[in-house]
Scaffold this motif. Structure first.
Motif, PDB file in Angstrom:
ATOM      1  N   GLU A  43     -16.661  -8.625  10.267  1.00  0.00           N
ATOM      2  CA  GLU A  43     -17.051  -9.521   9.185  1.00  0.00           C
ATOM      3  C   GLU A  43     -16.007  -9.399   8.068  1.00  0.00           C
ATOM      4  OE1 GLU A  43     -19.681 -11.671   9.133  1.00  0.00           O
ATOM      5  OE2 GLU A  43     -19.907 -11.076  11.238  1.00  0.00           O
ATOM      6  N   PRO A  44     -15.921 -10.379   7.181  1.00  0.00           N
ATOM      7  CA  PRO A  44     -14.958 -10.275   6.067  1.00  0.00           C
ATOM      8  C   PRO A  44     -15.214  -9.036   5.216  1.00  0.00           C
ATOM      9  CG  PRO A  44     -15.810 -12.516   6.251  1.00  0.00           C
ATOM     10  CD  PRO A  44     -16.638 -11.669   7.181  1.00  0.00           C
ATOM     11  N   SER A  45     -14.153  -8.342   4.828  1.00  0.00           N
ATOM     12  CA  SER A  45     -14.253  -7.199   3.920  1.00  0.00           C
ATOM     13  C   SER A  45     -13.519  -7.545   2.632  1.00  0.00           C
ATOM     14  CB  SER A  45     -13.658  -5.941   4.554  1.00  0.00           C
ATOM     15  OG  SER A  45     -12.290  -6.129   4.849  1.00  0.00           O
ATOM     16  N   TYR A  46     -14.065  -7.104   1.523  1.00  0.00           N
ATOM     17  CA  TYR A  46     -13.543  -7.485   0.207  1.00  0.00           C
ATOM     18  C   TYR A  46     -13.035  -6.246  -0.510  1.00  0.00           C
ATOM     19  CZ  TYR A  46     -16.405 -11.611   1.213  1.00  0.00           C
ATOM     20  OH  TYR A  46     -16.957 -12.720   1.805  1.00  0.00           O
ATOM     21  N   ARG A  47     -11.788  -6.288  -0.975  1.00  0.00           N
ATOM     22  CA  ARG A  47     -11.241  -5.146  -1.697  1.00  0.00           C
ATOM     23  C   ARG A  47     -10.000  -5.555  -2.469  1.00  0.00           C
ATOM     24  NH1 ARG A  47      -7.252  -2.543   1.890  1.00  0.00           N
ATOM     25  NH2 ARG A  47      -7.164  -3.696   3.836  1.00  0.00           N
ATOM     26  N   VAL A  48      -9.585  -4.690  -3.383  1.00  0.00           N
ATOM     27  CA  VAL A  48      -8.329  -4.899  -4.104  1.00  0.00           C
ATOM     28  C   VAL A  48      -7.211  -4.313  -3.252  1.00  0.00           C
ATOM     29  CG1 VAL A  48      -7.002  -4.376  -6.170  1.00  0.00           C
ATOM     30  CG2 VAL A  48      -9.441  -4.886  -6.353  1.00  0.00           C
ATOM     31  N   PHE A  49      -6.303  -5.153  -2.872  1.00  0.00           N
ATOM     32  CA  PHE A  49      -5.205  -4.771  -1.984  1.00  0.00           C
ATOM     33  C   PHE A  49      -4.021  -4.339  -2.827  1.00  0.00           C
ATOM     34  CE2 PHE A  49      -2.196  -5.236   1.493  1.00  0.00           C
ATOM     35  CZ  PHE A  49      -2.977  -4.974   2.609  1.00  0.00           C
ATOM     36  N   LYS A  50      -3.547  -3.111  -2.617  1.00  0.00           N
ATOM     37  CA  LYS A  50      -2.419  -2.592  -3.380  1.00  0.00           C
ATOM     38  C   LYS A  50      -1.098  -3.119  -2.830  1.00  0.00           C
ATOM     39  CE  LYS A  50      -4.693   1.738  -4.700  1.00  0.00           C
ATOM     40  NZ  LYS A  50      -4.606   3.228  -4.660  1.00  0.00           N
ATOM     41  N   PRO A  51      -0.027  -3.070  -3.634  1.00  0.00           N
ATOM     42  CA  PRO A  51       1.286  -3.479  -3.126  1.00  0.00           C
ATOM     43  C   PRO A  51       1.632  -2.711  -1.857  1.00  0.00           C
ATOM     44  CG  PRO A  51       1.382  -3.212  -5.500  1.00  0.00           C
ATOM     45  CD  PRO A  51       0.033  -2.706  -5.066  1.00  0.00           C
ATOM     46  N   SER A  52       1.904  -3.422  -0.786  1.00  0.00           N
ATOM     47  CA  SER A  52       2.101  -2.749   0.491  1.00  0.00           C
ATOM     48  C   SER A  52       2.717  -3.664   1.532  1.00  0.00           C
ATOM     49  CB  SER A  52       0.762  -2.210   1.016  1.00  0.00           C
ATOM     50  OG  SER A  52      -0.203  -3.235   1.050  1.00  0.00           O
ATOM     51  N   LEU A  53       3.178  -3.030   2.590  1.00  0.00           N
ATOM     52  CA  LEU A  53       3.672  -3.699   3.793  1.00  0.00           C
ATOM     53  C   LEU A  53       2.695  -3.386   4.916  1.00  0.00           C
ATOM     54  CD1 LEU A  53       6.027  -4.867   5.742  1.00  0.00           C
ATOM     55  CD2 LEU A  53       6.663  -2.460   5.963  1.00  0.00           C
ATOM     56  N   CYS A  54       2.284  -4.393   5.677  1.00  0.00           N
ATOM     57  CA  CYS A  54       1.381  -4.192   6.798  1.00  0.00           C
ATOM     58  C   CYS A  54       2.009  -4.754   8.070  1.00  0.00           C
ATOM     59  CB  CYS A  54       0.046  -4.884   6.562  1.00  0.00           C
ATOM     60  SG  CYS A  54      -0.857  -4.287   5.129  1.00  0.00           S
ATOM     61  N   VAL A  55       1.866  -3.993   9.159  1.00  0.00           N
ATOM     62  CA  VAL A  55       2.386  -4.412  10.464  1.00  0.00           C
ATOM     63  C   VAL A  55       1.284  -4.249  11.492  1.00  0.00           C
ATOM     64  CG1 VAL A  55       4.083  -3.966  12.273  1.00  0.00           C
ATOM     65  CG2 VAL A  55       4.749  -3.743   9.879  1.00  0.00           C
ATOM     66  N   ILE A  56       1.032  -5.300  12.273  1.00  0.00           N
ATOM     67  CA  ILE A  56       0.049  -5.242  13.349  1.00  0.00           C
ATOM     68  C   ILE A  56       0.761  -4.897  14.654  1.00  0.00           C
ATOM     69  CG2 ILE A  56      -1.475  -6.641  14.803  1.00  0.00           C
ATOM     70  CD1 ILE A  56      -2.427  -8.080  12.373  1.00  0.00           C
ATOM     71  N   ILE A  57       0.195  -3.958  15.388  1.00  0.00           N
ATOM     72  CA  ILE A  57       0.729  -3.578  16.690  1.00  0.00           C
ATOM     73  C   ILE A  57      -0.041  -4.264  17.806  1.00  0.00           C
ATOM     74  CG2 ILE A  57       1.403  -1.617  18.126  1.00  0.00           C
ATOM     75  CD1 ILE A  57       2.622  -1.742  15.267  1.00  0.00           C
ATOM     76  N   GLN A  58      -1.337  -4.492  17.560  1.00  0.00           N
ATOM     77  CA  GLN A  58      -2.188  -5.127  18.568  1.00  0.00           C
ATOM     78  C   GLN A  58      -3.344  -5.812  17.865  1.00  0.00           C
ATOM     79  OE1 GLN A  58      -2.934  -3.196  22.625  1.00  0.00           O
ATOM     80  NE2 GLN A  58      -4.849  -2.765  21.570  1.00  0.00           N
ATOM     81  N   GLY A  59      -3.717  -7.013  18.334  1.00  0.00           N
ATOM     82  CA  GLY A  59      -4.805  -7.751  17.726  1.00  0.00           C
ATOM     83  C   GLY A  59      -4.318  -8.774  16.722  1.00  0.00           C
ATOM     84  N   GLU A  60      -5.227  -9.232  15.870  1.00  0.00           N
ATOM     85  CA  GLU A  60      -4.876 -10.249  14.877  1.00  0.00           C
ATOM     86  C   GLU A  60      -5.807 -10.124  13.673  1.00  0.00           C
ATOM     87  OE1 GLU A  60      -4.201 -15.124  14.663  1.00  0.00           O
ATOM     88  OE2 GLU A  60      -4.498 -14.102  16.585  1.00  0.00           O
TER      89      GLU A  60
END
Length: 310
Positions: A43-60
């Motif tokens: 389900e959707p999760s709500y939060r304050v996202f900090k400055p960052s880099l994100c990389v997905i290895i599997q999934g979407e």
């Protein structure tokens, strides 16, 4: 090259599984590096996202900023250059092919250090850019990410090599499509830098009432210019930004504390509990009491599933 990329992805997937527990974000022994392992869509999760880099290895996964959606999958990377209230949702995952990702947080001072060391020129740009973006993952950037993550298997190397690999990662991002947005957030005098200061102020004092003129003065801009730049960076107005912060914090309080909705409404800055309930329902889909009950039931179901596989 494709075979090398596949082998790196496969090895990194094994590493993330080794250092995580399903359904949880895991903070690794490498400072500011997090792993995530989720076997199901969420389900959707709500939060304050900090400055960052994100990389997905599997999934979407899909992130929503106001009404703007950003989907990314293996082969992409996601960058946020300022703190933002974001909705995140895993949209592709399965027990035999869980969603696996990593997140590397960074600060403006770290960006400044890379800009200085690499002698990267920063133009006097006046047009601000959106603070988040999804871009194609280049081999050189992914290689640096893999080398950083692999340090977990050699913990004695972490204090010396992790800062070097992180600087390389930031250097690669700064040279990429989102580089200008990162530069603007770190360089004093840029409109984006001034807006970042106001964002930090709103986050710190989210429960207070602000006048638009007060916030514009803090950014040293006219009201019209401030409103335009703020919305370009965050995809929402300052008041919408504050509202999301208040409602996210209210939801957290209701989940973690024994308190009622009216009390929480006042604590996060609302003067009217009924207005709070309406806006809460609009954002989360149900009134506070119904929403929190449903969330607790869902968490209880997840705990039972975890017990079956532990």
């Amino acid at each position: 090259m494709e075979e090398q990329l596949y082998n790196q992805q496969h090895a990194l997937a094994k590493l993330i599984k080794c250092y995580t527990v399903q359904n949880k974000m895991h903070e690794t022994d490498i400072p500011s590096l997090f792993f995530y392992n989720e076997p199901n869509t969420t389900e959707p999760s709500y939060r304050v996202f900090k400055p960052s880099l994100c990389v997905i290895i599997q999934g979407e996964k899909e992130y929503t900023l106001a009404q703007e959606k950003f989907s990314y999958s293996p082969g992409d990377y996601f960058v946020a250059s300022v703190d933002l209230p974001i909705t995140g949702q895993v949209i592709k995952a399965a027990p035999d092919a869980p969603y696996l990702s990593l997140k590397l947080e960074f600060s403006p001072s770290e960006i400044l250090e890379v800009l200085s060391d690499a002698d990267i020129k920063v133009g006097a740009r006046k047009n601000v850019k959106r603070a988040i973006s999804v871009n194609k993952l280049e081999a050189s950037l992914f290689d640096a990410v893999v080398r950083l993550a692999n340090l977990l298997d050699n913990p004695k190397d972490i204090p010396v090599l992790s800062p070097l690999f992180k600087k390389e990662i930031l250097y690669r991002v700064l040279k990429g499509p989102h580089g200008d947005a990162l530069k603007q957030m770190a360089i004093k005098g840029n409109n984006a830098y001034l807006i970042r200061g106001v964002i930090e102020h709103i986050i710190q004092y989210y429960d207070r009432s602000f006048k638009m003129a007060e916030l514009a003065e803090r950014a040293n801009m006219s009201v019209a210019s401030f409103h335009r730049h703020f919305k370009e960076i965050t995809s929402m107005s300052p008041l919408q930004f504050q509202k999301q912060l208040r409602l996210q914090e209210a939801r957290r309080m209701l989940m973690s504390e024994s308190t009622d909705a009216a009390d929480v409404a006042f604590r996060v800055g609302y003067e009217s509990p009924s207005q709070f309930s309406r806006e809460y329902s609009r954002m989360f889909g149900s009134p506070p009491r119904v929403d929190i009950k449903q969330m607790k039931e869902n968490f209880a179901k997840m705990d039972k599933v975890d017990e079956q596989y532990s």
